[in-house]
Design an enzyme around this catalytic site. Structure first.
Site, short mmCIF file in Angstrom:
data_model
loop_
_atom_site.label_atom_id
_atom_site.label_comp_id
_atom_site.label_asym_id
_atom_site.label_seq_id
_atom_site.Cartn_x
_atom_site.Cartn_y
_atom_site.Cartn_z
N THR A 1 0.94 -1.16 0.07
CA THR A 1 0.12 -0.09 0.05
C THR A 1 0.89 1.17 -0.09
O THR A 1 1.84 1.28 0.60
CB THR A 1 -0.82 -0.08 0.91
OG1 THR A 1 -1.79 -1.06 0.98
CG2 THR A 1 -1.61 1.41 1.26
N GLY B 1 2.57 -2.66 8.60
CA GLY B 1 2.93 -2.93 10.24
C GLY B 1 4.44 -3.46 10.19
O GLY B 1 4.84 -4.29 9.46
N ARG C 1 -25.74 -7.71 35.05
CA ARG C 1 -26.55 -6.60 34.95
C ARG C 1 -28.04 -6.46 35.46
O ARG C 1 -28.69 -7.35 34.67
CB ARG C 1 -26.45 -5.45 33.94
CG ARG C 1 -26.87 -4.15 34.03
CD ARG C 1 -26.25 -3.32 34.88
NE ARG C 1 -26.60 -1.88 34.75
CZ ARG C 1 -25.98 -1.01 35.44
NH1 ARG C 1 -25.13 -1.08 36.41
NH2 ARG C 1 -26.25 0.18 35.21
N ARG D 1 -31.21 -8.55 20.03
CA ARG D 1 -29.91 -7.79 19.22
C ARG D 1 -29.00 -8.63 19.63
O ARG D 1 -27.86 -8.96 18.78
CB ARG D 1 -29.77 -6.47 20.06
CG ARG D 1 -30.96 -5.56 19.58
CD ARG D 1 -30.81 -4.30 20.83
NE ARG D 1 -29.78 -3.55 20.69
CZ ARG D 1 -29.48 -2.55 21.62
NH1 ARG D 1 -29.99 -2.35 22.58
NH2 ARG D 1 -28.28 -1.98 21.59
N GLU E 1 -6.21 -5.62 3.14
CA GLU E 1 -6.33 -6.81 2.18
C GLU E 1 -7.57 -6.68 1.20
O GLU E 1 -8.25 -7.61 0.90
CB GLU E 1 -6.59 -8.24 2.81
CG GLU E 1 -5.32 -8.80 3.52
CD GLU E 1 -4.06 -8.65 2.58
OE1 GLU E 1 -4.22 -9.20 1.46
OE2 GLU E 1 -3.11 -7.70 2.82
N ASP F 1 -10.48 -3.22 0.45
CA ASP F 1 -11.65 -2.40 0.94
C ASP F 1 -12.92 -3.29 0.70
O ASP F 1 -12.89 -3.91 -0.47
CB ASP F 1 -11.68 -1.23 0.18
CG ASP F 1 -12.97 -0.51 0.70
OD1 ASP F 1 -13.01 0.11 1.81
OD2 ASP F 1 -13.92 -0.48 -0.20
#
Length: 697
Positions: free
Chosen positions: A138, A177, A310, A333, A424, A426
């Protein structure tokens, strides 16, 4: 693990063999044994502590990552770990590092694109980490469009060298990286130029830094690109930039497995087919899909455990408030995300098999399935990474305000994971590649060409375009054949419709640009067919353990019907199902999440006299329905077998001891080192005393 297990009662309700499910999730008993052992090895070692990453400055954070990475390599050598064990150790350390690109891209690039002679020279050095490599493709101005890269590699016949050069600012390599501060070498992609002719992009091994004092070699300007999104996250990695000013390398450092340049400067294609490079691509993409299942499962594990701890609202006469996980909005969800984690795990498992199959075919010079494999892997990379990034963020919201705390583990998990939607390839670009393949597939229908693999359903395109869903009651949506055919019909009809609309354009490329949004949706529909069908295929295999297969079947139905609910507009507009059938699908999905409570509640509305009559009629259904997600949800996330160290989340602790640990963690923040904050005398006191002075610059 704490002394008290606040989730013990939840674990007692499990209706399946959790240990057997752990093996299914891992893929095999040996794989589970390795993961279990290595994850505990990492969790028990204080060097791998990671709960302080948010409060470290960039330099200190990066230095600690170097320490952990070097220490991890030391453990690999001392314990004589296998390649698989070493890979698992790196993943459980759970800290992005320069080694990710070294092992994940640099080494595979040499293995895939280097000649045997080049492999014999470079791989031993890389395997021993006597050199550290990265993958420099890139550029500042180009990412997904590899053919647009500007870096040049011009052959100098007089010296038998390539001259690597960055002719523009935008040709600077940007993002690799490990490049910024660590890597000694890179596989650099550049435009190969011989005798004034451009032969396109090729790979070259370029040394970046001295192996004696680590200083950049002449002609190389290299550094870090700066802070990234999140606190710790990818700021542990030296994503870098590099510019080449006429850097010379030997001709032998061009990766020459499929093409080469002779001493005389002649460009030749080797006997090795270029298609062999696809093997590396499939390997990388199947790894990305596997990583998606891991990242999503981590987020789901945190959100699920916290939702069972919770309590909020619903107390009667001063009693305990209701667990958040018992609210139907929370279940609707959360449970599809849990099902998605398992779905991605199994499609990743299939991709691993596909990689092995493709490798064998390539070695036998069988390239027939490559176009389909390219489209399939590109699409699944896009689908799973997008869904996972969205899923992690949804899990953060499901944890309420505490999910925003760094100590929840979710902000950093999101920050680490979200780049996968871009690297790798978009995701939108990937889907457009899938769409091109689908349009070509549609154009070949009726030509006698045999459709294989993930497009095999297109052979029945006439039936799929004309068929009508025969669902008459909600339970019909539990039939695998009904679900799969609905997904296939939707995908086929969307692809055919796009092809028909494309045919109206005189210029096909103009049409492709104009219809790109529709084409992306068609590609998504096709990829969803793959994931759904692979989940059902998994259920056809022999699966050991009491209740395990039944539990997976239930998750499969939730995954498929939640997708149908999300995309019901496509199913309706293409005529695959009727509005009435869409409503029945929603009814079935709702019942999968909550039917126990609905059915039992209905008894009370009927009155006691009628209750037993109804119970006698519906008891078998109730017994069946009770084998559902809610009683099993904690056990299902326990099956991931993640240590508290790996999760890195107070909210997702195995023992559910959330509140004391949140309180304890708050006092560790550096701001609490003193009762009166630094800056009080300079800024707060003058403000309170109305004695403000102009700041000294």
């Amino acid at each position: 693990m704490g002394e008290v297990d606040y989730l013990a009662d939840e674990r007692k309700t499990a209706q399946f063999d959790v240990d057997a499910m752990k093996v299914v999730w891992a893929g095999s008993r040996p794989a589970f044994n390795v993961s279990h052992r290595i994850s505990r090895l990492v969790a028990s070692d204080p060097v791998f502590r990671k709960d302080d990453r948010a409060i470290l400055g960039r330099k200190e954070l990066f230095k600690k990552t170097l320490q952990k990475t070097t220490y991890a390599w030391k453990k690999v050598i001392e314990l004589r770990l296998s390649e698989e064990e070493a890979s698992r150790l790196r993943s459980f350390v759970d800290e992005p590092a320069f080694t990710d690109l070294h092992w994940g891209m640099f080494v595979p690039a040499i293995k895939g694109q280097g000649t045997e002679e080049q492999q014999q020279k470079w791989l031993p050095l890389a395997y021993k980490m006597q050199i550290i490599g990265c993958y420099a493709q890139t550029e500042l101005g180009h990412g997904s469009n590899v053919q647009g890269l500007e870096t040049t590699a011009t052959f100098d016949r007089g010296t038998d060298e390539f001259i690597i050069h960055s002719p523009t600012l935008t040709s600077s390599k940007w993002w690799p990286g490990g490049l910024g501060k660590v890597s000694t070498h890179a596989v650099v992609y550049a435009r190969l130029i011989t005798n004034g002719r451009d032969h396109g992009v090729h790979g070259f091994i370029v040394q970046l830094r001295s192996l004696e004092d680590h200083s950049p070699l002449p002609g190389i300007t290299v550094g870090d690109i700066g802070m990234k999104f999140g606190n710790g996250a990818y700021n542990t990695v030296d994503n870098g930039l590099v510019r080449f000013d006429h850097v010379r390398i030997p001709r032998s450092q061009m990766l020459m497995r499929v093409s080469q340049v002779t001493r005389e400067g002649k460009y030749l294609e080797s006997d090795v087919p270029r298609q062999l490079l696809y093997g590396t691509m499939v390997y990388v993409r199947q790894t990305i899909v596997a990583d998606a299942s891991i990242a999503l499962s981590r987020a789901v594990c945190i959100a699920t455990r916290y939702s069972a701890v919770r309590r909020q609202f619903g107390s009667q006469n001063g009693g305990l408030e209701s667990k958040v996980i018992d609210y139907k909005t929370q279940q609707s969800r959360l449970f599809p995300l849990l099902a998605s984690a398992y779905a991605f795990r199994f499609v990743g498992e299939w991709l691993k098999w596909l990689y092995t199959d493709v490798t064998k075919r390539l070695q036998a010079n069988d390239f027939s399935i490559l176009p389909e494999v390219h489209a399939c892997t590109a699409g699944l990379k896009s689908l799973t990474t997008a869904a996972t990034a969205d899923g992690i963020e949804e899990c953060r919201k499901l944890c309420g305000g505490h999910g925003y705390l760094y100590s929840s583990g979710l902000p950093e998990l999101f920050a680490v994971y979200v780049p996968s939607c871009t690297y790798e390839g978009d995701n939108t670009v990937m889907l457009l590649q899938v769409a091109r393949f689908l349009m070509k597939t549609v154009s070949q229908l009726g030509s006698g060409k045999n459709l294989v693999g993930t497009t095999a359903y297109m052979r029945r395109v006439e039936h799929l375009i004309q068929c009508h869903c025969d669902v008459q009651k909600a339970d019909d949506w539990l039939k695998p054949g009904v679900i799969v055919e609905a997904f296939e019909a939707r995908a086929a009809r969307m692809s055919v419709a796009c092809a028909q609309n494309l045919s109206k354009f005189a210029n096909p490329e103009e049409g492709f640009l104009e219809l790109s949004a529709d084409l992306v949706e068609a590609a998504v529909a096709h990829c969803q067919v793959i994931v759904v069908s692979k989940f059902f295929e998994k259920l056809q295999q022999e699966i050991d353990g009491k209740g395990v297969k039944q539990m997976l079947g239930f998750l499969c139905n939730i995954y498929a019907l939640s997708l149908l609910h999300k995309h019901h507009g496509d199913f309706l507009s293409t005529g695959c199902i009727t509005p009435e059938q869409a409503a029945l699908a929603n009814d079935q999905l709702r019942s999968l999440n909550s039917q126990v409570c609905l059915e039992i509640t209905s008894f009370f509305f009927l009155g006691l006299n009628q209750c037993w009559k109804v119970a006698a009629i519906r008891l078998p259904t109730l017994l069946f329905i009770s084998f559902k997600v809610r009683p099993n949800v904690i056990a299902l996330v326990d099956a991931f077998d993640y240590t508290d160290h790996y999760l890195g989340s107070i909210l997702g602790r195995y023992d559910g001891n959330v509140y004391p640990k949140l309180y304890e963690d708050a006092w560790k923040d550096p701001l609490n080192d003193s009762v009166v904050p630094d800056g009080y005398r300079e800024y707060i006191r003058p403000l309170l005393k109305q004695q403000l002075l102009s700041p000294k610059l």
